[in-house]
Scaffold this motif. Structure first.
Motif, PDB file in Angstrom:
ATOM      1  N   ALA A 249       0.843  -1.195   0.000  1.00 11.08           N
ATOM      2  CA  ALA A 249       0.000   0.000   0.000  1.00 11.08           C
ATOM      3  C   ALA A 249       0.881   1.249   0.000  1.00 11.08           C
ATOM      4  O   ALA A 249       1.929   1.284  -0.642  1.00 11.08           O
ATOM      5  CB  ALA A 249      -0.944  -0.044   1.207  1.00 11.08           C
ATOM      6  N   ASP A 250       0.464   2.252   0.746  1.00 14.27           N
ATOM      7  CA  ASP A 250       1.203   3.514   0.801  1.00 14.27           C
ATOM      8  C   ASP A 250       1.826   3.762   2.164  1.00 14.27           C
ATOM      9  O   ASP A 250       2.300   4.864   2.441  1.00 14.27           O
ATOM     10  CB  ASP A 250       0.279   4.679   0.430  1.00 14.27           C
ATOM     11  CG  ASP A 250      -1.019   4.704   1.239  1.00 14.27           C
ATOM     12  OD1 ASP A 250      -1.281   3.737   1.980  1.00 14.27           O
ATOM     13  OD2 ASP A 250      -1.784   5.684   1.116  1.00 14.27           O
ATOM     14  N   ASN A 251       1.840   2.750   3.020  1.00 17.17           N
ATOM     15  CA  ASN A 251       2.334   2.929   4.385  1.00 17.17           C
ATOM     16  C   ASN A 251       3.815   2.639   4.566  1.00 17.17           C
ATOM     17  O   ASN A 251       4.426   3.153   5.499  1.00 17.17           O
ATOM     18  CB  ASN A 251       1.563   2.029   5.358  1.00 17.17           C
ATOM     19  CG  ASN A 251       0.249   2.633   5.793  1.00 17.17           C
ATOM     20  OD1 ASN A 251      -0.069   3.768   5.454  1.00 17.17           O
ATOM     21  ND2 ASN A 251      -0.530   1.872   6.540  1.00 17.17           N
ATOM     22  N   ALA A 252       4.372   1.773   3.732  1.00 20.39           N
ATOM     23  CA  ALA A 252       5.734   1.308   4.011  1.00 20.39           C
ATOM     24  C   ALA A 252       6.460   0.932   2.737  1.00 20.39           C
ATOM     25  O   ALA A 252       5.854   0.634   1.703  1.00 20.39           O
ATOM     26  CB  ALA A 252       5.698   0.108   4.970  1.00 20.39           C
TER      27      ALA A 252
ATOM     28  N   ILE B 278       7.463   8.073   3.667  1.00 18.38           N
ATOM     29  CA  ILE B 278       7.409   9.522   3.889  1.00 18.38           C
ATOM     30  C   ILE B 278       5.949   9.972   3.890  1.00 18.38           C
ATOM     31  O   ILE B 278       5.530  10.813   4.688  1.00 18.38           O
ATOM     32  CB  ILE B 278       8.213  10.261   2.811  1.00 18.38           C
ATOM     33  CG1 ILE B 278       9.692   9.874   2.899  1.00 18.38           C
ATOM     34  CG2 ILE B 278       8.048  11.775   2.945  1.00 18.38           C
ATOM     35  CD1 ILE B 278      10.524  10.357   1.715  1.00 18.38           C
ATOM     36  N   ASP B 279       5.160   9.396   3.009  1.00 18.13           N
ATOM     37  CA  ASP B 279       3.743   9.747   2.903  1.00 18.13           C
ATOM     38  C   ASP B 279       3.008   9.438   4.205  1.00 18.13           C
ATOM     39  O   ASP B 279       2.205  10.247   4.682  1.00 18.13           O
ATOM     40  CB  ASP B 279       3.110   8.996   1.738  1.00 18.13           C
ATOM     41  CG  ASP B 279       1.717   9.479   1.421  1.00 18.13           C
ATOM     42  OD1 ASP B 279       1.586  10.568   0.842  1.00 18.13           O
ATOM     43  OD2 ASP B 279       0.741   8.762   1.764  1.00 18.13           O
ATOM     44  N   LEU B 280       3.267   8.271   4.777  1.00 17.46           N
ATOM     45  CA  LEU B 280       2.613   7.922   6.039  1.00 17.46           C
ATOM     46  C   LEU B 280       2.974   8.925   7.127  1.00 17.46           C
ATOM     47  O   LEU B 280       2.097   9.402   7.863  1.00 17.46           O
ATOM     48  CB  LEU B 280       3.010   6.510   6.480  1.00 17.46           C
ATOM     49  CG  LEU B 280       2.512   6.101   7.874  1.00 17.46           C
ATOM     50  CD1 LEU B 280       0.989   6.048   7.910  1.00 17.46           C
ATOM     51  CD2 LEU B 280       3.110   4.775   8.300  1.00 17.46           C
ATOM     52  N   VAL B 281       4.236   9.226   7.258  1.00 14.67           N
ATOM     53  CA  VAL B 281       4.670  10.157   8.307  1.00 14.67           C
ATOM     54  C   VAL B 281       3.965  11.497   8.163  1.00 14.67           C
ATOM     55  O   VAL B 281       3.469  12.076   9.145  1.00 14.67           O
ATOM     56  CB  VAL B 281       6.199  10.325   8.272  1.00 14.67           C
ATOM     57  CG1 VAL B 281       6.639  11.483   9.167  1.00 14.67           C
ATOM     58  CG2 VAL B 281       6.882   9.027   8.700  1.00 14.67           C
ATOM     59  N   ASN B 282       3.875  11.999   6.964  1.00 15.77           N
ATOM     60  CA  ASN B 282       3.238  13.297   6.757  1.00 15.77           C
ATOM     61  C   ASN B 282       1.726  13.246   6.958  1.00 15.77           C
ATOM     62  O   ASN B 282       1.102  14.281   7.255  1.00 15.77           O
ATOM     63  CB  ASN B 282       3.589  13.854   5.383  1.00 15.77           C
ATOM     64  CG  ASN B 282       4.980  14.465   5.351  1.00 15.77           C
ATOM     65  OD1 ASN B 282       5.160  15.635   5.645  1.00 15.77           O
ATOM     66  ND2 ASN B 282       5.979  13.643   5.026  1.00 15.77           N
ATOM     67  N   ALA B 283       1.129  12.066   6.830  1.00 15.23           N
ATOM     68  CA  ALA B 283      -0.306  11.927   7.086  1.00 15.23           C
ATOM     69  C   ALA B 283      -0.655  12.226   8.542  1.00 15.23           C
ATOM     70  O   ALA B 283      -1.820  12.521   8.858  1.00 15.23           O
ATOM     71  CB  ALA B 283      -0.772  10.522   6.709  1.00 15.23           C
ATOM     72  N   TYR B 284       0.323  12.166   9.442  1.00 12.25           N
ATOM     73  CA  TYR B 284       0.085  12.458  10.853  1.00 12.25           C
ATOM     74  C   TYR B 284       0.087  13.952  11.164  1.00 12.25           C
ATOM     75  O   TYR B 284      -0.145  14.340  12.315  1.00 12.25           O
ATOM     76  CB  TYR B 284       1.124  11.749  11.726  1.00 12.25           C
ATOM     77  CG  TYR B 284       0.870  10.269  11.877  1.00 12.25           C
ATOM     78  CD1 TYR B 284       0.008   9.783  12.847  1.00 12.25           C
ATOM     79  CD2 TYR B 284       1.494   9.353  11.038  1.00 12.25           C
ATOM     80  CE1 TYR B 284      -0.239   8.424  12.985  1.00 12.25           C
ATOM     81  CE2 TYR B 284       1.264   7.990  11.164  1.00 12.25           C
ATOM     82  CZ  TYR B 284       0.390   7.528  12.146  1.00 12.25           C
ATOM     83  OH  TYR B 284       0.154   6.187  12.258  1.00 12.25           O
ATOM     84  N   LYS B 285       0.342  14.804  10.176  1.00 12.51           N
ATOM     85  CA  LYS B 285       0.238  16.243  10.407  1.00 12.51           C
ATOM     86  C   LYS B 285      -1.196  16.619  10.771  1.00 12.51           C
ATOM     87  O   LYS B 285      -2.155  16.008  10.293  1.00 12.51           O
ATOM     88  CB  LYS B 285       0.637  17.010   9.145  1.00 12.51           C
ATOM     89  CG  LYS B 285       2.108  16.999   8.812  1.00 12.51           C
ATOM     90  CD  LYS B 285       2.310  17.808   7.531  1.00 12.51           C
ATOM     91  CE  LYS B 285       3.755  17.856   7.091  1.00 12.51           C
ATOM     92  NZ  LYS B 285       3.882  18.570   5.797  1.00 12.51           N
ATOM     93  N   VAL B 286      -1.334  17.618  11.608  1.00 17.47           N
ATOM     94  CA  VAL B 286      -2.667  18.094  11.987  1.00 17.47           C
ATOM     95  C   VAL B 286      -2.748  19.604  11.820  1.00 17.47           C
ATOM     96  O   VAL B 286      -1.728  20.309  11.824  1.00 17.47           O
ATOM     97  CB  VAL B 286      -3.006  17.719  13.452  1.00 17.47           C
ATOM     98  CG1 VAL B 286      -3.100  16.207  13.611  1.00 17.47           C
ATOM     99  CG2 VAL B 286      -1.989  18.301  14.428  1.00 17.47           C
ATOM    100  N   ASP B 287      -3.986  20.090  11.685  1.00 14.66           N
ATOM    101  CA  ASP B 287      -4.196  21.532  11.549  1.00 14.66           C
ATOM    102  C   ASP B 287      -4.311  22.172  12.937  1.00 14.66           C
ATOM    103  O   ASP B 287      -4.085  21.526  13.967  1.00 14.66           O
ATOM    104  CB  ASP B 287      -5.426  21.813  10.681  1.00 14.66           C
ATOM    105  CG  ASP B 287      -6.739  21.308  11.294  1.00 14.66           C
ATOM    106  OD1 ASP B 287      -6.782  21.056  12.525  1.00 14.66           O
ATOM    107  OD2 ASP B 287      -7.730  21.180  10.543  1.00 14.66           O
ATOM    108  N   ALA B 288      -4.680  23.445  12.969  1.00 11.17           N
ATOM    109  CA  ALA B 288      -4.736  24.182  14.229  1.00 11.17           C
ATOM    110  C   ALA B 288      -5.752  23.604  15.202  1.00 11.17           C
ATOM    111  O   ALA B 288      -5.650  23.808  16.420  1.00 11.17           O
ATOM    112  CB  ALA B 288      -5.051  25.656  13.946  1.00 11.17           C
ATOM    113  N   ASP B 289      -6.728  22.867  14.674  1.00 13.64           N
ATOM    114  CA  ASP B 289      -7.740  22.239  15.522  1.00 13.64           C
ATOM    115  C   ASP B 289      -7.371  20.805  15.900  1.00 13.64           C
ATOM    116  O   ASP B 289      -8.172  20.105  16.526  1.00 13.64           O
ATOM    117  CB  ASP B 289      -9.098  22.232  14.812  1.00 13.64           C
ATOM    118  CG  ASP B 289      -9.635  23.649  14.592  1.00 13.64           C
ATOM    119  OD1 ASP B 289      -9.512  24.481  15.516  1.00 13.64           O
ATOM    120  OD2 ASP B 289     -10.163  23.916  13.495  1.00 13.64           O
TER     121      ASP B 289
END
Length: 572
Positions: free
Chosen positions: A79-82, A316-327
């Protein structure tokens, strides 16, 4: 198909010993004859043998990687995780899985087929012996005990068939009534899902709520209900699935009272969240056949406390998926890829040498309990050292996996001496957070957005309680987890739930199969390739053909040995 046709009347059971997992604590057995097995004790030993294949390993330690119960190769690397990780030439057939170019001679497919059909055969043998004992004139199990053994064997058989079904779809079905001659002629043109459902329904009806204290690891009614619900979900029978998931949720404590990290700690495994887990142990003689051999390649490299073998690296895609917005909410579109965080991958010279982690990035804290990244403490191993722990960062990327490793303090009692990449950490097949999110899916599809919101937010509320990981006394990131205020539409809810499953269950083997059943594998994997390939050339230009890439070819060895009974999957 000879390897799946012989009925095991004589086989060797290698049973693990462990003070904490006493159901598996049996005296190792030698080669047993039919008359020796056809006793209540023989039935019990055969059942233990059927449980023994849950770790995907028939014997030995090296070489049984693809059948790992974590499904790291088929579930995350595909998939796109690893990434496969390591180097291109090591386990090169795995490159075909990552790139969706499998051949009929891929050894990962053949060993997975072989090992899980071995599990099926052991279940069938247990059921045959049980019937022989109960019909005979000698000692018998009580009627209640016989029903429980039958239910356990049938649930295990359903599990092995379901694993094979998800990979190959068109598989031959054999059970305890199939003769050797009939098995040799069994075709793979019949849908096995109804048989899987039938076995799981029997398990739901006949398994106890729990087993006697000390029999840790035996499947129970709650595990069967959760598993049957999962199969119904795959069949898009949402009402039936939801009813089972609600029953499981009602029978368990509130998820928010449980610790996410306990699922990946050998000292706290088999906790309240665990519903169906593979019990891994280091044997009393120090060997590791019954340990987590399928994940042994995911150990690290170089100066890390474990120096083999550098596989299963988070993307890299998985790691960046953990970004969150101000909320504190995730970016549900591809905007999490904007200004991507790549650790020290692109740096050289002094910038590389003097790299310090950026602690201002807003991340979901589950990131650092899923991924190891340079400059951030990793378990009790010390600060993750970046390239010094990675075999080839230019091939596999700058990150390492967290969930399959154990604390260094636990090495001495829970790893194979001299081969510390083999450990005794359990693998969860189903845990409660998974059930919450599957229930949320079903709620959306049955028009109950309110319940879906409640279950998703419960998973997120629990994530918000994760202990903060610190660097120089300050949080390693701007950790934040917010709750969804509402699900405005079914489409928005679906997107949120699908994203949440990725965040919560990353590197646990679910992702590829989720993408396939949602019908978004092609768009997701090709979009991922376009992004990931910008930084790692190995992941560039991956294409996904929905007509064949949602399943794998039947191993050619099985086709050849079936004398025409088995038909190759379309497209191969």
């Amino acid at each position: 198909m000879k390897r799946i046709t012989w009925a095991i009347i004589t086989f060797i059971l290698f049973i693990a010993s462990s003070c904490s997992k006493s159901f598996l604590e049996q005296t190792p057995q030698g080669s047993l004859t039919s008359s020796q097995l056809a006793t209540p004790d023989g039935v019990e030993n055969a059942l233990v043998g059927a449980y023994g294949l849950l770790n995907g390993n028939i014997s030995g330690t090296w070489g049984n990687y693809a059948p790992a119960p974590s499904m790291w190769l088929f579930g995350d690397v595909a998939a796109d995780n690893a990434h496969k990780g390591s180097v291109s030439t090591d386990q090169s057939y795995m490159n075909e899985i990552e790139h969706h170019t499998p051949t009929t001679t891929n050894d990962n497919l053949s060993i997975t087929w072989k090992n899980y059909y071995e599990g099926i055969i052991r279940c069938n043998t247990t059921l045959s012996l049980l019937a022989e004992v109960q019909a005979g004139s000698g000692d018998k199990l009580t009627d209640d005990s016989a029903l429980v053994v039958e239910a356990e064997a049938k649930m295990l058989r359903a599990h092995y068939y379901f694993l094979l079904y998800r990979l190959f779809v068109n598989i031959p079905y054999i059970d305890e009534t199939t003769s050797t001659a009939d098995a040799a002629a069994t075709t793979n043109d019949v849908d096995v899902l109804p048989k899987i459902v039938e076995d799981l329904q029997f398990a739901v009806e006949n398994l106890p709520d729990d087993h006697p204290e000390g029999d840790v690891g035996r499947v129970n009614k709650i595990a069967a209900e959760a598993y049957l619900g999962k199969v119904y979900l795959y069949e898009e029978e949402y009402t039936e699935a939801l009813e089972l998931f609600e029953t499981v949720i009602a029978a368990k404590a509130d998820l928010t009272t449980m610790a996410f990290e306990d699922n990946f700690n050998i000292s706290t495994e088999n906790g309240e969240e665990s519903i169906f887990a593979v019990q891994h142990v280091i044997n009393s003689d120090g060997s590791g056949e019954d340990a987590n051999v399928g994940d042994m390649l995911s150990g690290f490299y170089g100066s890390a406390p474990i120096t083999c073998c550098g596989f299963s690296q988070p993307s890299i895609d998985l790691v960046n998926a953990y970004k969150v917005d101000a909320d504190g909410l995730p970016y549900l579109d591809d905007s999490y890829r904007d200004d991507p965080y790549t650790s020290d991958l692109l740096l050289t010279g002094d910038a590389k040498t003097n790299y310090a982690v950026d602690q201002t990035i807003a991340f979901d804290p589950r990131l650092d309990y899923t991924v190891g990244r340079r400059g951030v403490p990793f378990r009790d191993w010390g600060t993750m050292a970046g390239d010094d722990w990675i075999r080839d960062p230019s091939y596999g990327g700058p990150f390492v996996g967290y969930k399959s490793q154990i604390n260094e303090d636990d090495f001495s009692a829970n790893t194979v001496s001299g081969t510390s990449e083999i450990n005794g950490l359990n693998v969860n097949i189903i845990r409660l957070a998974d059930v919450y999110l599957m229930a949320a899916e079903c709620a959306v599809e049955t028009g109950d957005l309110s319940s879906a919101l409640t279950w998703v937010n419960a998973v997120r509320s629990r994530a918000a309680t994760l202990p903060e990981i610190t660097v120089d006394g300050s949080a390693a990131a701007d950790y934040n987890v917010g709750l969804y205020p509402s699900f405005a539409s079914a489409d928005y809810a679906r997107t949120a739930i699908r994203f949440e499953r990725r965040l919560e269950l990353a590197m646990e083997g679910h992702r590829f199969f989720d993408l396939v059943r949602w019908g978004i594998a092609k768009t997701t994997i090709e979009s991922y390739s376009s992004f990931e390939g910008t930084y790692l050339s190995n992941n560039a230009d991956i294409t996904f053909d929905e007509s064949i890439d949602t399943y794998y070819p039947i191993p050619q060895t099985e086709i050849d040995e079936s004398n025409g009974a088995l038909t190759q999957n379309t497209g191969y």
